[in-house]
Write a protein that holds these residues in place. Structure first.
Motif, short mmCIF file in Angstrom:
data_model
loop_
_atom_site.label_atom_id
_atom_site.label_comp_id
_atom_site.label_asym_id
_atom_site.label_seq_id
_atom_site.Cartn_x
_atom_site.Cartn_y
_atom_site.Cartn_z
N ILE A 116 0.89 -1.16 0.00
CA ILE A 116 0.00 0.00 0.00
C ILE A 116 0.93 1.21 0.00
CG2 ILE A 116 -1.95 1.14 1.08
CD1 ILE A 116 -2.43 -1.86 0.29
N GLY A 117 1.08 1.83 -1.15
CA GLY A 117 2.08 2.87 -1.32
C GLY A 117 1.63 4.25 -0.88
N GLY A 118 0.38 4.46 -0.67
CA GLY A 118 -0.12 5.77 -0.26
C GLY A 118 -1.38 6.08 -1.02
N GLY A 119 -1.95 7.17 -0.73
CA GLY A 119 -1.62 8.21 0.18
C GLY A 119 -1.95 7.88 1.63
N ILE A 120 -1.85 8.93 2.41
CA ILE A 120 -2.00 8.79 3.85
C ILE A 120 -3.37 8.23 4.22
CG2 ILE A 120 -2.06 10.08 6.02
CD1 ILE A 120 -0.12 12.10 4.59
N ASN A 121 -4.44 8.76 3.64
CA ASN A 121 -5.78 8.27 3.97
C ASN A 121 -5.97 6.82 3.55
OD1 ASN A 121 -6.58 10.71 5.12
ND2 ASN A 121 -7.32 11.50 3.15
N THR A 122 -5.41 6.45 2.41
CA THR A 122 -5.52 5.07 1.93
C THR A 122 -4.82 4.12 2.89
OG1 THR A 122 -5.68 5.82 -0.37
CG2 THR A 122 -5.01 3.54 -0.01
N ILE A 123 -3.60 4.45 3.29
CA ILE A 123 -2.86 3.60 4.22
C ILE A 123 -3.59 3.54 5.56
CG2 ILE A 123 -0.74 3.36 5.57
CD1 ILE A 123 0.78 4.37 3.09
N ARG A 124 -4.01 4.69 6.06
CA ARG A 124 -4.70 4.74 7.36
C ARG A 124 -5.94 3.84 7.35
NH1 ARG A 124 -6.42 10.09 7.72
NH2 ARG A 124 -4.39 10.67 8.52
N SER A 125 -6.79 4.00 6.34
CA SER A 125 -8.05 3.25 6.33
C SER A 125 -7.81 1.75 6.14
CB SER A 125 -9.00 3.80 5.26
OG SER A 125 -8.47 3.62 3.96
N LEU A 126 -6.87 1.38 5.30
CA LEU A 126 -6.61 -0.05 5.08
C LEU A 126 -5.92 -0.69 6.29
CD1 LEU A 126 -5.58 0.03 1.32
CD2 LEU A 126 -7.74 -0.82 2.29
N PHE A 127 -5.03 0.05 6.95
CA PHE A 127 -4.36 -0.49 8.14
C PHE A 127 -5.36 -0.67 9.28
CE2 PHE A 127 -1.92 -0.07 12.11
CZ PHE A 127 -1.09 -1.18 11.97
#
Length: 181
Positions: A116-127
């Motif tokens: 998951i390379g980014g962005g911040i919201n994508t990483i946050r929600s998937l994590f």
């Protein structure tokens, strides 16, 4: 067998992950490069948010430095509510819920890890949804007043488990976490 899903961000001591190019390069050395190379070597697919995908798709095609040689042939999956149709640069638009999409990608039986390379919201929600197996934060010895944090006030109390750590000679802490059961 499911594939491993990872994310890796550069991070300030006070939690900023936005625009790491403003703070990381004076403390990024050979050890950090080796750790990054090791983490991306098994990756065959990358999930990117629209903004980062648009930035990278303008810069990386045709660039053959080590990261360009890695990212250009990689299958990219773009999380966006505004893009439509076919995408260039070996990219596919994520259809439907990103959490369900990454779960299906993880369980599709193919080889290779998913980053998951980014962005911040994508990483946050998937994590926080539990689909990222390992989140690595390379914490640089810097405090910066500006920029978004990965874990901001929108994230509820979330317990993590430290699964790996390394302190580099440049003073970085490379810390890898998973969600705690």
């Amino acid at each position: 067998m499911s594939r491993k899903v990872t994310a890796h961000l550069f991070h300030s001591v006070n939690g900023v992950v936005e625009a790491p190019n403003l703070f990381q390069f004076d403390s990024f050395g050979q050890e950090e490069g080796e750790a990054m190379g090791k983490s991306i070597a098994p990756v065959t697919d990358m999930v990117l948010g629209r903004v980062l995908w648009e930035e990278w798709s303008q810069y990386w095609p045709g660039n053959d430095d080590p990261f360009g040689s890695f990212i250009n042939p990689l299958r990219k999956h773009v999380v966006s509510s505004t893009l439509s149709g076919d995408l260039p640069w070996n990219s596919t638009l994520v259809d439907g819920d990103p959490v369900d999409y990454v779960k299906a990608l993880r369980d599709n039986g193919e080889e290779g890890d998913i980053s998951i390379g980014g962005g911040i919201n994508t990483i946050r929600s998937l994590f926080t949804a539990g689909v990222v197996d390992a989140l690595t934060l390379t914490t640089h010895p810097v405090v910066t007043p500006d920029g978004a944090r990965l874990f901001d006030e929108t994230v509820p109390l979330t317990r993590l488990r430290l699964v790996d750590s390394q302190i580099t000679s440049s003073g970085n802490a490379i810390l890898t976490y998973s969600l705690r059961d």
